[in-house]
Motif scaffolding. Structure first.
Motif, PDB file in Angstrom:
ATOM      1  N   LYS A  29       0.831  -1.214   0.000  1.00 39.00           N
ATOM      2  CA  LYS A  29       0.000   0.000   0.000  1.00 39.00           C
ATOM      3  C   LYS A  29       0.861   1.258   0.000  1.00 39.00           C
ATOM      4  N   CYS A  31       3.964   1.572  -1.201  1.00 38.46           N
ATOM      5  CA  CYS A  31       4.590   1.707  -2.524  1.00 38.46           C
ATOM      6  C   CYS A  31       3.609   2.311  -3.523  1.00 38.46           C
ATOM      7  N   VAL A  32       2.371   1.833  -3.500  1.00 39.45           N
ATOM      8  CA  VAL A  32       1.348   2.351  -4.405  1.00 39.45           C
ATOM      9  C   VAL A  32       1.096   3.838  -4.118  1.00 39.45           C
ATOM     10  N   ALA A  36       1.936   6.943  -6.639  1.00 37.74           N
ATOM     11  CA  ALA A  36       0.819   7.760  -7.119  1.00 37.74           C
ATOM     12  C   ALA A  36       1.003   9.236  -6.779  1.00 37.74           C
ATOM     13  N   GLN A  44       8.996   6.762  -9.086  1.00 39.95           N
ATOM     14  CA  GLN A  44       7.926   5.871  -9.534  1.00 39.95           C
ATOM     15  C   GLN A  44       8.480   4.500  -9.937  1.00 39.95           C
ATOM     16  N   CYS A  47       9.511   2.579  -6.818  1.00 41.41           N
ATOM     17  CA  CYS A  47       8.305   2.083  -6.150  1.00 41.41           C
ATOM     18  C   CYS A  47       7.721   0.890  -6.895  1.00 41.41           C
ATOM     19  N   SER A  48       7.748   0.927  -8.211  1.00 43.75           N
ATOM     20  CA  SER A  48       7.239  -0.182  -9.015  1.00 43.75           C
ATOM     21  C   SER A  48       8.055  -1.449  -8.770  1.00 43.75           C
ATOM     22  N   LEU A  51       7.286  -2.625  -5.286  1.00 41.16           N
ATOM     23  CA  LEU A  51       5.933  -3.173  -5.259  1.00 41.16           C
ATOM     24  C   LEU A  51       5.935  -4.622  -5.728  1.00 41.16           C
ATOM     25  N   GLN A  55       4.882  -7.833  -3.473  1.00 43.76           N
ATOM     26  CA  GLN A  55       3.797  -8.704  -3.936  1.00 43.76           C
ATOM     27  C   GLN A  55       4.277 -10.157  -4.008  1.00 43.76           C
TER      28      GLN A  55
END
Length: 77
Positions: A29, A31-32, A36, A44, A47-48, A51, A55
């Motif tokens: 959450k 990272c998203v 954003a 970004q 973070c991707s 993420l 996951q």
């Protein structure tokens, strides 16, 4: 990561996995949210990448619990 043993997990191990799932969910959450709210493409991208890693961790932990369910006794003794 592969499960090397085929014994049911202890209560302590199940609690650890549950806590780890919660932590990974929070990190996903975060990272998203950061991705954003940032206009910086480098941030970004980082973070991707993070993420995807969190996951994958979450999925591995969830699979460990599913594996445990198949080994656990169906009733308490």
């Amino acid at each position: 990561m592969q499960m090397m043993h085929h014994l049911p997990l202890s209560g302590k191990e199940l609690n650890y996995i549950s806590d780890s799932l919660s932590n990974e969910d929070l990190l996903i959450k975060q990272c998203v949210a950061v991705a954003a709210s940032s206009s910086n493409p480098t941030v970004q991208q980082i973070c991707s990448t993070m993420l995807k890693a969190h996951q994958a961790h979450y999925q591995t932990l969830a699979q460990s619990l599913q594996h445990h369910q198949s080994l656990a006794p169906t009733q308490l003794q």
